[in-house]
Design a protein around this motif. Structure first.
Motif, PDB file in Angstrom:
ATOM      1  N   ILE A 164      20.096  32.564  37.231  1.00 44.25           N
ATOM      2  CA  ILE A 164      18.826  31.988  37.687  1.00 44.25           C
ATOM      3  C   ILE A 164      17.665  32.839  37.183  1.00 44.25           C
ATOM      4  N   ARG A 165      17.849  34.144  37.212  1.00 49.93           N
ATOM      5  CA  ARG A 165      16.796  35.043  36.716  1.00 49.93           C
ATOM      6  C   ARG A 165      16.520  34.802  35.239  1.00 49.93           C
ATOM      7  N   GLN A 166      17.551  34.530  34.452  1.00 49.09           N
ATOM      8  CA  GLN A 166      17.362  34.239  33.029  1.00 49.09           C
ATOM      9  C   GLN A 166      16.532  32.975  32.838  1.00 49.09           C
ATOM     10  N   HIS A 167      16.809  31.938  33.624  1.00 48.26           N
ATOM     11  CA  HIS A 167      16.036  30.694  33.521  1.00 48.26           C
ATOM     12  C   HIS A 167      14.576  30.927  33.916  1.00 48.26           C
ATOM     13  N   PHE A 168      14.373  31.700  34.977  1.00 43.25           N
ATOM     14  CA  PHE A 168      13.024  32.029  35.423  1.00 43.25           C
ATOM     15  C   PHE A 168      12.267  32.792  34.327  1.00 43.25           C
ATOM     16  N   ALA A 169      12.958  33.731  33.679  1.00 41.50           N
ATOM     17  CA  ALA A 169      12.340  34.532  32.621  1.00 41.50           C
ATOM     18  C   ALA A 169      11.934  33.668  31.430  1.00 41.50           C
ATOM     19  N   ILE A 170      12.737  32.659  31.104  1.00 42.93           N
ATOM     20  CA  ILE A 170      12.411  31.754  29.995  1.00 42.93           C
ATOM     21  C   ILE A 170      11.167  30.939  30.336  1.00 42.93           C
ATOM     22  N   LEU A 171      11.091  30.451  31.580  1.00 39.54           N
ATOM     23  CA  LEU A 171       9.901  29.704  32.013  1.00 39.54           C
ATOM     24  C   LEU A 171       8.662  30.587  31.937  1.00 39.54           C
ATOM     25  N   LYS A 172       8.785  31.815  32.396  1.00 36.90           N
ATOM     26  CA  LYS A 172       7.647  32.734  32.376  1.00 36.90           C
ATOM     27  C   LYS A 172       7.232  33.066  30.947  1.00 36.90           C
ATOM     28  N   ARG A 173       8.210  33.227  30.060  1.00 33.63           N
ATOM     29  CA  ARG A 173       7.912  33.521  28.654  1.00 33.63           C
ATOM     30  C   ARG A 173       7.215  32.334  27.989  1.00 33.63           C
ATOM     31  N   ALA A 174       7.590  31.124  28.373  1.00 33.84           N
ATOM     32  CA  ALA A 174       6.961  29.934  27.802  1.00 33.84           C
ATOM     33  C   ALA A 174       5.468  29.915  28.142  1.00 33.84           C
ATOM     34  N   PHE A 175       5.134  30.211  29.390  1.00 37.25           N
ATOM     35  CA  PHE A 175       3.734  30.233  29.801  1.00 37.25           C
ATOM     36  C   PHE A 175       2.978  31.395  29.147  1.00 37.25           C
ATOM     37  N   ALA A 176       3.632  32.541  29.037  1.00 35.23           N
ATOM     38  CA  ALA A 176       2.983  33.691  28.401  1.00 35.23           C
ATOM     39  C   ALA A 176       2.668  33.394  26.937  1.00 35.23           C
ATOM     40  N   SER A 177       3.601  32.739  26.245  1.00 35.15           N
ATOM     41  CA  SER A 177       3.369  32.391  24.840  1.00 35.15           C
ATOM     42  C   SER A 177       2.204  31.417  24.698  1.00 35.15           C
ATOM     43  N   ALA A 178       2.150  30.430  25.601  1.00 35.15           N
ATOM     44  CA  ALA A 178       1.056  29.457  25.554  1.00 35.15           C
ATOM     45  C   ALA A 178      -0.293  30.130  25.790  1.00 35.15           C
ATOM     46  N   LYS A 179      -0.307  31.108  26.697  1.00 36.79           N
ATOM     47  CA  LYS A 179      -1.561  31.838  26.964  1.00 36.79           C
ATOM     48  C   LYS A 179      -1.952  32.702  25.776  1.00 36.79           C
ATOM     49  N   GLU A 180      -0.965  33.399  25.198  1.00 36.57           N
ATOM     50  CA  GLU A 180      -1.252  34.278  24.056  1.00 36.57           C
ATOM     51  C   GLU A 180      -1.786  33.499  22.862  1.00 36.57           C
ATOM     52  N   LEU A 181      -1.337  32.255  22.713  1.00 35.78           N
ATOM     53  CA  LEU A 181      -1.780  31.415  21.598  1.00 35.78           C
ATOM     54  C   LEU A 181      -2.969  30.537  21.986  1.00 35.78           C
ATOM     55  N   GLU A 182      -3.536  30.828  23.164  1.00 38.12           N
ATOM     56  CA  GLU A 182      -4.759  30.173  23.653  1.00 38.12           C
ATOM     57  C   GLU A 182      -4.588  28.658  23.824  1.00 38.12           C
ATOM     58  N   LEU A 183      -3.375  28.261  24.219  1.00 41.00           N
ATOM     59  CA  LEU A 183      -3.128  26.853  24.501  1.00 41.00           C
ATOM     60  C   LEU A 183      -3.386  26.520  25.968  1.00 41.00           C
ATOM     61  N   ILE A 184      -3.400  27.543  26.817  1.00 41.01           N
ATOM     62  CA  ILE A 184      -3.844  27.392  28.197  1.00 41.01           C
ATOM     63  C   ILE A 184      -4.856  28.500  28.474  1.00 41.01           C
ATOM     64  N   SER A 185      -5.837  28.182  29.297  1.00 44.61           N
ATOM     65  CA  SER A 185      -6.882  29.166  29.565  1.00 44.61           C
ATOM     66  C   SER A 185      -6.448  30.200  30.586  1.00 44.61           C
ATOM     67  N   VAL A 186      -5.582  29.809  31.508  1.00 43.79           N
ATOM     68  CA  VAL A 186      -5.090  30.713  32.543  1.00 43.79           C
ATOM     69  C   VAL A 186      -3.587  30.543  32.676  1.00 43.79           C
ATOM     70  N   ASN A 187      -2.871  31.644  32.759  1.00 42.36           N
ATOM     71  CA  ASN A 187      -1.424  31.610  32.934  1.00 42.36           C
ATOM     72  C   ASN A 187      -1.108  31.619  34.424  1.00 42.36           C
TER      73      ASN A 187
END
Length: 407
Positions: A164-187
């Motif tokens: 479950i922790r691995q799945h949670f980490a993948i979800l968190k990484r997806a949002f972090a990547s979107a923020k780093e690439l400025e696809l979302i304004s707030v993570n």
């Protein structure tokens, strides 16, 4: 708890965090507030605005992940988005499903990630994350939403906390990547931690093979077909990962100089890994090479697939142990017979951390050879060897003298 009006900065936040009477800080320069969490170590940033004479709080991030300067900097964008009727927390995606679809497509193109890693990420998205969070708007994503729609349902399926922790980490990484690439304004996941949902400490998975099982495993492998026997013995003898082992090429193995060199393209750590060839390994590899055709040790013209390699292990062990259990068994044996910790770490090709990375630059093949020789002598003692028929075969007598020259 009381709310105070003050000029918010990181120093003031740290000072007021020590006062349990203060629950909220309101900035006197901007429509910004900070509400402390129960632990007082974290807090939530909110944008304050009025609708119908009622104060509305819109979460924009977490402190200390989002510092005061950064929170103040995004206020103008938030005000503009509200006036235009836009979602505050998303610029390119409306729902979590939209973001996951983008991240899955990006993962498929990431050549720097191993094929197995990409496969694992895509499996987690398609089987667990997307079905449960597809229709959740990014603006509505909260800890409680993740808890109710993802964490608790996964627990009800009896998935291990580590999975479950691995799945949670993948979800968190997806949002972090979107923020780093400025696809979302707030993570919205910035500052969220898995322990917010599961407090139980996740212990490292214990190996299913004990040191006293080692020689029984060797005997179990002897009757197998040649390629299966050599592949599993190689993993036990050198503690290599299954992905590294199945991709072995003969050009990585220099029998004359007595060294195996795994390139960074094959290793999990992305660094070159050198292993010495001991007497037992020399016998095994020399004999196997006479019977083997093709560029790869296991597969011939191309390596066997990851699924095939996994199936070989499952069939051999009758699902009682895994390829990684062979690696753990080797490591446990090294500790038992007195091989130095640092040497063991180099043999495992673990990434060096902290001061070791700064000060220890050595990777001596000599100390590795001494350690593996000690281990292999222990492993293949008691009147049986890693390839008994090799020693008994008169035509291979020459290899003993050849190895002595190399060693």
């Amino acid at each position: 708890m009381k709310s105070i009006a003050t000029q918010i900065n990181d120093t003031a936040i740290k000072a007021h965090a020590k006062d349990n009477e203060i629950g909220e800080m309101r900035d006197i320069r901007s429509p910004l507030s900070l509400k402390f969490h129960k632990s007082r170590e974290k807090a939530t940033w909110c944008y304050l605005h009025f609708i119908g004479g009622v104060t509305k709080r819109t979460r924009i991030g977490y402190w200390p992940t989002l510092k005061t300067k950064e929170a103040l900097a995004i206020i103008p964008t938030i005000i503009e988005n509200i006036h235009k009727g836009k979602e505050i927390q998303s610029t390119s995606f409306k729902t979590v499903g939209d973001l996951l679809t983008w991240y899955a497509a990006r993962t498929e193109k990431e050549a720097l990630k191993s094929k197995s890693r990409r496969k694992g990420v895509l499996s987690a998205i398609n089987k667990h994350l997307f079905p449960r969070l597809e229709n959740v708007t990014i603006n509505a994503l909260r800890k409680v939403v993740i808890d109710e729609k993802l964490i608790l349902p996964l627990q009800s399926q009896n998935l291990k906390p580590s999975t479950i922790r691995q799945h949670f980490a993948i979800l968190k990484r997806a949002f972090a990547s979107a923020k780093e690439l400025e696809l979302i304004s707030v993570n919205p996941m910035a500052g969220m931690k898995f322990r917010d949902h599961v407090q139980r400490r996740i212990e490292p998975k214990q190996g299913k093979l004990l040191v006293e099982d080692a020689k029984d495993v060797v005997q179990q492998l002897m009757p197998l077909t040649e390629s299966t026997k050599v592949m599993l013995l190689f993993m036990l003898m050198f503690a290599t990962r299954i992905g590294e082992t199945r991709q072995l090429k003969w050009r990585y193995i220099d029998l004359q100089s007595g060294v195996i060199t795994l390139p960074e393209s094959v290793t999990k750590t992305g660094s070159i890994h050198t292993l010495p060839i001991t007497k037992h390994a020399y016998q095994l590899l020399t004999d196997y090479k006479q019977r083997c055709k093709g560029e790869y040790l296991f597969g011939g013209k191309s390596p066997i697939s990851a699924s095939t390699a996994d199936q070989i292990v499952r069939t051999t062990s009758k699902r009682k142990w895994s390829a990684h259990d062979l690696r753990k068994l080797a490591r446990s044996t090294w500790a038992t017979i007195g091989i130095d910790y640092w040497v063991s770490e180099r043999l495992l090709n673990h990434k060096q951390k902290g001061l070791d990375l700064v000060y220890i630059k050595a990777d001596s093949i000599t100390v590795k050879r001494e350690a593996l020789t000690q281990y292999h002598n222990w492993l293949f003692s008691d009147d049986f060897t890693c390839s008994k028929h090799v020693l008994e075969n008169p035509k291979n007598a020459k290899m003993h003298s050849d190895y002595k020259k190399i060693a």
